[in-house]
Each structure stands twice: as C-alpha cells, then as structure tokens.
Design a protein around this motif. Structure first.
Motif, PDB file in Angstrom:
ATOM      1  N   GLY A  84       1.147  -3.844  11.217  1.00  0.00           N
ATOM      2  CA  GLY A  84      -0.293  -3.616  11.240  1.00  0.00           C
ATOM      3  C   GLY A  84      -0.852  -3.290   9.874  1.00  0.00           C
ATOM      4  O   GLY A  84      -1.938  -3.754   9.493  1.00  0.00           O
ATOM      5  N   SER A  85      -0.094  -2.503   9.097  1.00  0.00           N
ATOM      6  CA  SER A  85      -0.559  -2.166   7.758  1.00  0.00           C
ATOM      7  C   SER A  85      -0.478  -3.370   6.825  1.00  0.00           C
ATOM      8  O   SER A  85      -1.366  -3.590   5.987  1.00  0.00           O
ATOM      9  CB  SER A  85       0.275  -1.005   7.207  1.00  0.00           C
ATOM     10  N   ALA A  86       0.596  -4.166   6.978  1.00  0.00           N
ATOM     11  CA  ALA A  86       0.751  -5.344   6.120  1.00  0.00           C
ATOM     12  C   ALA A  86      -0.310  -6.403   6.407  1.00  0.00           C
ATOM     13  O   ALA A  86      -0.669  -7.181   5.521  1.00  0.00           O
ATOM     14  CB  ALA A  86       2.147  -5.936   6.302  1.00  0.00           C
ATOM     15  N   SER A  87      -0.832  -6.415   7.630  1.00  0.00           N
ATOM     16  CA  SER A  87      -1.854  -7.411   7.974  1.00  0.00           C
ATOM     17  C   SER A  87      -3.171  -7.179   7.242  1.00  0.00           C
ATOM     18  O   SER A  87      -4.030  -8.060   7.208  1.00  0.00           O
ATOM     19  CB  SER A  87      -2.098  -7.398   9.492  1.00  0.00           C
ATOM     20  N   THR A  88      -3.346  -6.010   6.643  1.00  0.00           N
ATOM     21  CA  THR A  88      -4.567  -5.723   5.884  1.00  0.00           C
ATOM     22  C   THR A  88      -4.475  -6.203   4.443  1.00  0.00           C
ATOM     23  O   THR A  88      -5.412  -5.994   3.665  1.00  0.00           O
ATOM     24  CB  THR A  88      -4.849  -4.209   5.895  1.00  0.00           C
ATOM     25  N   GLY A  89      -3.330  -6.792   4.095  1.00  0.00           N
ATOM     26  CA  GLY A  89      -3.184  -7.321   2.749  1.00  0.00           C
ATOM     27  C   GLY A  89      -2.171  -6.588   1.895  1.00  0.00           C
ATOM     28  O   GLY A  89      -1.884  -7.003   0.769  1.00  0.00           O
ATOM     29  N   LYS A  90      -1.597  -5.502   2.403  1.00  0.00           N
ATOM     30  CA  LYS A  90      -0.587  -4.756   1.643  1.00  0.00           C
ATOM     31  C   LYS A  90       0.732  -5.517   1.649  1.00  0.00           C
ATOM     32  O   LYS A  90       1.031  -6.300   2.545  1.00  0.00           O
ATOM     33  CB  LYS A  90      -0.370  -3.371   2.254  1.00  0.00           C
ATOM     34  N   SER A  91       1.540  -5.263   0.634  1.00  0.00           N
ATOM     35  CA  SER A  91       2.903  -5.765   0.643  1.00  0.00           C
ATOM     36  C   SER A  91       3.727  -4.960   1.647  1.00  0.00           C
ATOM     37  O   SER A  91       3.290  -3.900   2.117  1.00  0.00           O
ATOM     38  CB  SER A  91       3.525  -5.641  -0.748  1.00  0.00           C
ATOM     39  N   VAL A  92       4.911  -5.458   1.978  1.00  0.00           N
ATOM     40  CA  VAL A  92       5.744  -4.757   2.954  1.00  0.00           C
ATOM     41  C   VAL A  92       6.104  -3.357   2.447  1.00  0.00           C
ATOM     42  O   VAL A  92       6.048  -2.375   3.196  1.00  0.00           O
ATOM     43  CB  VAL A  92       7.025  -5.570   3.247  1.00  0.00           C
ATOM     44  N   ILE A  93       6.436  -3.238   1.183  1.00  0.00           N
ATOM     45  CA  ILE A  93       6.815  -1.933   0.631  1.00  0.00           C
ATOM     46  C   ILE A  93       5.625  -0.980   0.631  1.00  0.00           C
ATOM     47  O   ILE A  93       5.750   0.202   0.978  1.00  0.00           O
ATOM     48  CB  ILE A  93       7.385  -2.100  -0.795  1.00  0.00           C
ATOM     49  N   ASP A  94       4.437  -1.480   0.250  1.00  0.00           N
ATOM     50  CA  ASP A  94       3.248  -0.628   0.292  1.00  0.00           C
ATOM     51  C   ASP A  94       2.927  -0.232   1.729  1.00  0.00           C
ATOM     52  O   ASP A  94       2.462   0.889   1.980  1.00  0.00           O
ATOM     53  CB  ASP A  94       2.053  -1.361  -0.326  1.00  0.00           C
ATOM     54  N   ALA A  95       3.164  -1.131   2.679  1.00  0.00           N
ATOM     55  CA  ALA A  95       2.936  -0.811   4.087  1.00  0.00           C
ATOM     56  C   ALA A  95       3.915   0.260   4.561  1.00  0.00           C
ATOM     57  O   ALA A  95       3.553   1.149   5.343  1.00  0.00           O
ATOM     58  CB  ALA A  95       3.079  -2.074   4.940  1.00  0.00           C
ATOM     59  N   ILE A  96       5.156   0.194   4.084  1.00  0.00           N
ATOM     60  CA  ILE A  96       6.136   1.226   4.430  1.00  0.00           C
ATOM     61  C   ILE A  96       5.700   2.577   3.871  1.00  0.00           C
ATOM     62  O   ILE A  96       5.779   3.606   4.547  1.00  0.00           O
ATOM     63  CB  ILE A  96       7.533   0.832   3.911  1.00  0.00           C
ATOM     64  N   ARG A  97       5.233   2.575   2.638  1.00  0.00           N
ATOM     65  CA  ARG A  97       4.750   3.825   2.049  1.00  0.00           C
ATOM     66  C   ARG A  97       3.565   4.382   2.849  1.00  0.00           C
ATOM     67  O   ARG A  97       3.477   5.583   3.108  1.00  0.00           O
ATOM     68  CB  ARG A  97       4.322   3.595   0.603  1.00  0.00           C
ATOM     69  N   ALA A  98       2.640   3.499   3.237  1.00  0.00           N
ATOM     70  CA  ALA A  98       1.417   3.940   3.903  1.00  0.00           C
ATOM     71  C   ALA A  98       1.682   4.485   5.307  1.00  0.00           C
ATOM     72  O   ALA A  98       0.948   5.356   5.789  1.00  0.00           O
ATOM     73  CB  ALA A  98       0.421   2.780   3.976  1.00  0.00           C
ATOM     74  N   THR A  99       2.716   3.977   5.969  1.00  0.00           N
ATOM     75  CA  THR A  99       2.981   4.376   7.362  1.00  0.00           C
ATOM     76  C   THR A  99       4.132   5.365   7.485  1.00  0.00           C
ATOM     77  O   THR A  99       4.528   5.702   8.601  1.00  0.00           O
ATOM     78  CB  THR A  99       3.307   3.128   8.208  1.00  0.00           C
ATOM     79  N   ARG A 100       4.658   5.829   6.371  1.00  0.00           N
ATOM     80  CA  ARG A 100       5.838   6.702   6.424  1.00  0.00           C
ATOM     81  C   ARG A 100       5.589   7.959   7.255  1.00  0.00           C
ATOM     82  O   ARG A 100       6.433   8.372   8.045  1.00  0.00           O
ATOM     83  CB  ARG A 100       6.261   7.088   5.000  1.00  0.00           C
ATOM     84  N   ARG A 101       4.433   8.565   7.095  1.00  0.00           N
ATOM     85  CA  ARG A 101       4.158   9.813   7.804  1.00  0.00           C
ATOM     86  C   ARG A 101       3.873   9.595   9.295  1.00  0.00           C
ATOM     87  O   ARG A 101       3.866  10.544  10.074  1.00  0.00           O
ATOM     88  CB  ARG A 101       2.971  10.531   7.156  1.00  0.00           C
ATOM     89  N   GLN A 102       3.617   8.362   9.690  1.00  0.00           N
ATOM     90  CA  GLN A 102       3.368   8.056  11.105  1.00  0.00           C
ATOM     91  C   GLN A 102       4.634   7.620  11.834  1.00  0.00           C
ATOM     92  O   GLN A 102       4.599   7.378  13.034  1.00  0.00           O
ATOM     93  CB  GLN A 102       2.322   6.943  11.217  1.00  0.00           C
TER      94      GLN A 102
END
Length: 291
Positions: free
Chosen positions: A116-134
């Motif tokens: 879901g985070s990667a679908s907004t245009g983030k890379s996979v690694i940035d998506a992992i960083r963004a969703t780590r706390r969830q």
C-alpha cells in the motif's frame, strides 16, 4: 495398627515436602538463602525455580494424587508413576507451537502495508521504512534492526538477508526473497509482486490452519481415551480391589511401571508424528552482510 505407622510417616513426609514446595514457588529467588544451604539443596532450588509454573503445579498435583492413590490401593509405585504422568502427558498431548503460523500472519499483514505504501510512489525500501512502526509485534524488532543496518549503509540485499536471519524461518525466507526481487524491479512491478505475494501468503495461511486442524485430531482422540481410562482405573481401584489384588505384589508393581512406560512411549511417538518437520531455509546465513 501395623498399617497406620507407615501411613502416618508418609503423610508427614508429604506435608513437610508440600510446605517446602509452596515456599519455593511463592518466595522470590533472591530471598532464598544459599549460604546456609547445602550444595544439594542449592542445586535442587535452582532447578525447581527454572521449571515453568504450570509444570510445577502439575507435578505437585500428581504427587498429591499419587499419595492418595497409595492410601486407597496400597500401591507405593503410584507415588512415582502419577507425578511423572501428570507432568509428561499434558506436555506430550499439547499442540505444536504457533510461532510459524504467527510469523506467516505477521508477514502477510506487513507485505500488504508495504504494498500500500509502495503504491503511492515510494520505493520498496522507503515503504518498509514508512510502515515499520505499523508492523505486527512479531516483526517489530527484526525490522528495527534492518532499518538500523540500512542507516549504517548496508546494501538492500544484505539488510534483507539480515532480516531473514533474524526471523530464521523457511516461510520468511520465501517472502524476503520475493521482496528482494521487488526491490530490484521498482515501480509498478514492485507493487504487483507484493500484492501477489500477499495473496499467496493468505492461501498458505489457510492451508496451514487446515493442516494443523488435521494433525490435532489424533491428539484430541488420545486425550478423550486417556480420560476414559483414568476414570475407569480410578473406579476399579475404589470398587474392584479384589480384581486388582495381584498388583499388590512386587511383580505387579513392576508391571504397572511397564504399562506406564509403554503408554508414555506411545505418546512420544504420537507427539513426534503430529509435529511438522522444520523445513530447510533457502536464504542461507552469511558471516558478513556489508562486505
């Protein structure tokens, strides 16, 4: 009169032993004096404190039931057999750990978050960083260490390899290998890969639950049969003493131990057959990730 003396001695030993066990279970370990204890007592104290609380309860309950059985039947061997069965039977008939299932459920939820985070245009690694706390609790610490590795300038593949080693699961290896491929692709291809991976995980979780349910059926049957046998034997010991009179002899006591041993051997075989074999990992541990 001849019978009352050993019975009184037995009750006295059980009373003293029960008080000591309760004291050990209730008192904090640091309050137990070791300077004034013998080395044997210290060893027993340390061993008993490491035993899980539920197992202690089973052992003490079995000891009491064995003593009661001795008073009713006169079979001294029950003082040994019943506590052993009380500790071993629940452990052997317990279901296998749910760790693998919990890890798969956590991975499925996490992959959907990353997708879901990667679908907004983030890379996979940035998506992992963004969703780590969830992420689910099972993955919280491993993901925190992975992000720390990335912050220490480890490359993506090495950091994901470290995550796989932290989880140490064949199922996690398959997921992380797919994430490695998705990270290399980037763009919409990564989102498509992650969505397909999440759907695959959902199917595997469903299949895993069905397998666990099938494997649990023999244990349920054995529990029911064991309960029936215990009730029948208890009734026979109380109501059919003449029928069980041969077990008062030394040979009969040995036979009782043999029967209990065969029963436990059968439970051990059942426990081994009902537990899934650990599958080999596909992402092998590496000595160094950042070289």
């Amino acid at each position: 009169m001849g019978m009352s003396t050993p019975v009184a001695a037995l009750l006295g030993v059980l009373l003293v032993g029960g008080v000591m066990m309760i004291g050990i279970g209730a008192a904090p370990i640091h309050q137990l004096s070791t300077t004034q204890s013998t080395s044997l007592w210290t060893t027993v104290d340390k061993w008993f404190s490491r035993v899980p609380r539920r197992r202690r309860l089973h052992a003490l309950t079995g000891l009491g039931m064995g003593a009661l059985g001795y008073l009713v039947t006169g079979w001294a061997v029950l003082i040994l057999i019943v506590p052993v069965l009380a500790v071993a039977v629940p452990a052997l008939l317990a279901g296998p750990p749910r760790h693998d299932l919990d890890v798969m459920r956590a991975l499925e939820r996490w992959v959907r978050l990353v997708s879901g985070s990667a679908s907004t245009g983030k890379s996979v690694i940035d998506a992992i960083r963004a969703t780590r706390r969830q992420a689910p609790e099972v993955l919280a610490q491993p993901l925190t260490r992975m992000v720390a590795r990335l912050d220490s300038r480890w490359n993506t593949q090495a950091a994901l390899q470290g995550l796989a080693d932290d989880l140490d699961s064949a199922d996690a290896d398959q997921v992380i290998a797919a994430i490695m491929m998705a990270a290399e692709r980037g763009g919409t291809g990564a989102t498509t890969t992650l969505d397909a991976l999440a759907a695959s995980l959902q199917e595997r979780i469903r299949a895993y639950r069905e397998i666990r349910a099938e494997r649990a059926k023999p244990r349920v049957v054995v529990r029911q049969v064991s309960t029936i046998i215990a009730v029948v034997l208890t009734g026979a010991c109380v109501l059919g003493r003449e029928y069980l009179a041969p077990y008062h002899t030394g040979v009969g006591q040995v036979l009782l131990c043999g029967y209990a041993g065969l029963y436990l051997a059968g439970l051990v075989a059942l426990s081994r057959r009902s537990k899934p074999r650990r599958r080999a990992r596909i992402l092998l541990r590496q000595e160094s990730y950042h070289d």
